[in-house]
Enzyme design. Sequence first.
Site, PDB file in Angstrom:
ATOM      1  N   TYR A  37      60.138 -18.960 117.777  1.00 58.05           N
ATOM      2  CA  TYR A  37      60.434 -20.387 117.783  1.00 58.05           C
ATOM      3  C   TYR A  37      60.483 -20.895 119.215  1.00 58.05           C
ATOM      4  CZ  TYR A  37      61.896 -19.959 112.890  1.00 58.05           C
ATOM      5  OH  TYR A  37      61.917 -19.761 111.529  1.00 58.05           O
ATOM      6  N   HIS A  81      69.342 -28.053 110.896  1.00 60.36           N
ATOM      7  CA  HIS A  81      68.654 -26.822 111.279  1.00 60.36           C
ATOM      8  C   HIS A  81      69.494 -25.563 111.103  1.00 60.36           C
ATOM      9  CE1 HIS A  81      65.891 -29.749 113.077  1.00 60.36           C
ATOM     10  NE2 HIS A  81      64.987 -28.806 112.878  1.00 60.36           N
ATOM     11  N   LYS A 129      61.025 -17.447 106.058  1.00 58.86           N
ATOM     12  CA  LYS A 129      59.798 -18.128 105.635  1.00 58.86           C
ATOM     13  C   LYS A 129      59.324 -17.656 104.253  1.00 58.86           C
ATOM     14  CE  LYS A 129      57.849 -19.253 110.215  1.00 58.86           C
ATOM     15  NZ  LYS A 129      57.477 -20.672 110.167  1.00 58.86           N
ATOM     16  N   ARG A 172      54.104 -31.506 117.673  1.00 60.15           N
ATOM     17  CA  ARG A 172      54.230 -30.046 117.585  1.00 60.15           C
ATOM     18  C   ARG A 172      53.736 -29.595 116.209  1.00 60.15           C
ATOM     19  NH1 ARG A 172      58.677 -27.933 114.821  1.00 60.15           N
ATOM     20  NH2 ARG A 172      58.557 -26.020 116.022  1.00 60.15           N
TER      21      ARG A 172
HETATM   22  C1  HEM Z   1      63.823 -34.967 114.579  1.00 59.05           C
HETATM   23  C2  HEM Z   1      63.126 -34.579 113.603  1.00 59.05           C
HETATM   24  C3  HEM Z   1      63.284 -33.278 112.863  1.00 59.05           C
HETATM   25  C4  HEM Z   1      63.730 -33.124 111.584  1.00 59.05           C
HETATM   26  C5  HEM Z   1      64.174 -34.224 110.632  1.00 59.05           C
HETATM   27  C6  HEM Z   1      63.676 -31.702 111.288  1.00 59.05           C
HETATM   28  C7  HEM Z   1      64.032 -31.159 110.067  1.00 59.05           C
HETATM   29  C8  HEM Z   1      63.894 -29.830 109.733  1.00 59.05           C
HETATM   30  C9  HEM Z   1      64.183 -29.263 108.430  1.00 59.05           C
HETATM   31  C10 HEM Z   1      64.701 -30.050 107.222  1.00 59.05           C
HETATM   32  C11 HEM Z   1      63.915 -27.945 108.478  1.00 59.05           C
HETATM   33  C12 HEM Z   1      64.088 -26.950 107.337  1.00 59.05           C
HETATM   34  C13 HEM Z   1      65.507 -26.398 107.391  1.00 59.05           C
HETATM   35  C14 HEM Z   1      65.861 -25.597 106.135  1.00 59.05           C
HETATM   36  O1  HEM Z   1      65.391 -24.455 105.997  1.00 59.05           O
HETATM   37  O2  HEM Z   1      66.607 -26.131 105.309  1.00 59.05           O
HETATM   38  C15 HEM Z   1      63.437 -27.662 109.811  1.00 59.05           C
HETATM   39  C16 HEM Z   1      63.026 -26.432 110.241  1.00 59.05           C
HETATM   40  C17 HEM Z   1      62.709 -26.160 111.548  1.00 59.05           C
HETATM   41  N1  HEM Z   1      62.700 -27.047 112.600  1.00 59.05           N
HETATM   42 FE1  HEM Z   1      63.028 -29.033 112.523  1.00 59.05          FE
HETATM   43  N2  HEM Z   1      63.206 -31.040 112.385  1.00 59.05           N
HETATM   44  C18 HEM Z   1      62.959 -31.946 113.369  1.00 59.05           C
HETATM   45  C19 HEM Z   1      62.451 -31.693 114.620  1.00 59.05           C
HETATM   46  C20 HEM Z   1      62.271 -30.433 115.131  1.00 59.05           C
HETATM   47  C21 HEM Z   1      61.820 -30.158 116.466  1.00 59.05           C
HETATM   48  C22 HEM Z   1      61.458 -31.186 117.551  1.00 59.05           C
HETATM   49  C23 HEM Z   1      61.779 -28.829 116.610  1.00 59.05           C
HETATM   50  C24 HEM Z   1      61.352 -28.123 117.881  1.00 59.05           C
HETATM   51  C25 HEM Z   1      61.516 -26.869 118.157  1.00 59.05           C
HETATM   52  C26 HEM Z   1      62.174 -28.234 115.312  1.00 59.05           C
HETATM   53  C27 HEM Z   1      62.240 -26.895 115.005  1.00 59.05           C
HETATM   54  C28 HEM Z   1      62.358 -26.369 113.737  1.00 59.05           C
HETATM   55  C29 HEM Z   1      62.110 -24.977 113.403  1.00 59.05           C
HETATM   56  C30 HEM Z   1      61.682 -23.880 114.359  1.00 59.05           C
HETATM   57  C31 HEM Z   1      62.315 -24.846 112.031  1.00 59.05           C
HETATM   58  C32 HEM Z   1      62.091 -23.595 111.178  1.00 59.05           C
HETATM   59  C33 HEM Z   1      60.735 -23.734 110.549  1.00 59.05           C
HETATM   60  C34 HEM Z   1      60.128 -22.499 109.896  1.00 59.05           C
HETATM   61  O3  HEM Z   1      60.265 -21.387 110.393  1.00 59.05           O
HETATM   62  O4  HEM Z   1      59.394 -22.666 108.896  1.00 59.05           O
HETATM   63  N3  HEM Z   1      62.464 -29.251 114.466  1.00 59.05           N
HETATM   64  N4  HEM Z   1      63.427 -28.814 110.554  1.00 59.05           N
END
Ligand code: HEM
Length: 316
Positions: A18, A168, A292, A198
């Site tokens: 990440y 998160h 995942k 991204r």
């Molecule tokens: C501001 C807007 C954002 C929202 C609303 C958002 C929302 C979310 C949500 C709902 C999840 C899934 C969490 C779960 O498992 O319940 C997630 C996963 C994640 N988010 Fe965000 N996120 C945002 C921005 C970002 C940004 C800018 C990053 C930059 C690093 C980020 C990094 C991640 C990562 C690494 C995951 C895990 C994804 C995976 O492995 O599949 N997020 N995010």
Amino acid sequence: MSRINGFPFPFTKNQYAYSNDSVLLDPLKTITVTDDYKSEIELKRKLLHKHHDRCFRSLPLSIESQWETLLLIFSELASRKPDSFIFEKKGNECFFQNHFFEEEVTFLFRDASTIDLEPLDLVGRHVQEDLIIMGDRHDGLFLEAGQLCFPSNWSLAFVQGMEFKSIHSPVPGIQSDGFIQKVERFISKIRPGTAWERKNWSITVTNKLDTPLETYSEWGKHRKEVTAENAGDLIHLRVEVQRLFRLPMNHDVLFTIHTYLLQLNDLIQNESWLKTFYQNIKTLSEDITEYKGISTYRTELLRFLENHMEKERMER
Ligand code: HEM
């Protein structure tokens, strides 16, 4: 046309971790219209009709940013695809036309009585992206409105009103070393009128775009069916192109998510993608593999990819 063309392959290295890999977008864009526009909009509208409560949520304080988002996106559609969309605003009188669906909307800007839906719910029905508004308050970023039809195993109803860090909290390791705080600080510093992009990736064992937490029992069970023989048909690499845009008038953040799916049988046609994907899956840490949802079939998936790489070596 091959599904590979234009697919946003997400891996730039051989080992995945990440990171905040956001890049500044120039020229600025928050949405993209692809060849799948019509079918995806039809699917979105069907989901919104059947499961409105699951696919649209808003808090009353989001309304001004919803209007701003509507104005931004209708203007962007019309300026980027003038053959397909028209948008005119004279004073507060607005006119939008979508030629794909032969539809017209006329309304008064910021007058809720002139539209049948909330502004975000209306504009979201004309773009392939899921749309989220993060309210930027003095104590953090809060999810204040969203139209979410194609989530990757999360629930809008669950996160409505939640703060960025709490949203998160299920992500493994993301709280350590202040990573998520750094990401939040980065977002809070995004300048008005600028957009960042991204990519996030996951794997689905269906070709469904709509994989919400609420219907996990319907689509999640297919994970057990993957074998080295059928992986090419069943497995799809799912990539979300995510954009962050600071709304200049209200200073909230618009987060757009465009989801792309590529069947593994198509992905392996690109030799370099096959190798890179293989390396990333092979070296993926246990906690991210589990998060995942890949653990159940990782061995079978690797066998499938190894067989194909071997076949390519033999043919050379
Ligand atoms: C501001 C807007 C954002 C929202 C609303 C958002 C929302 C979310 C949500 C709902 C999840 C899934 C969490 C779960 O498992 O319940 C997630 C996963 C994640 N988010 Fe965000 N996120 C945002 C921005 C970002 C940004 C800018 C990053 C930059 C690093 C980020 C990094 C991640 C990562 C690494 C995951 C895990 C994804 C995976 O492995 O599949 N997020 N995010």
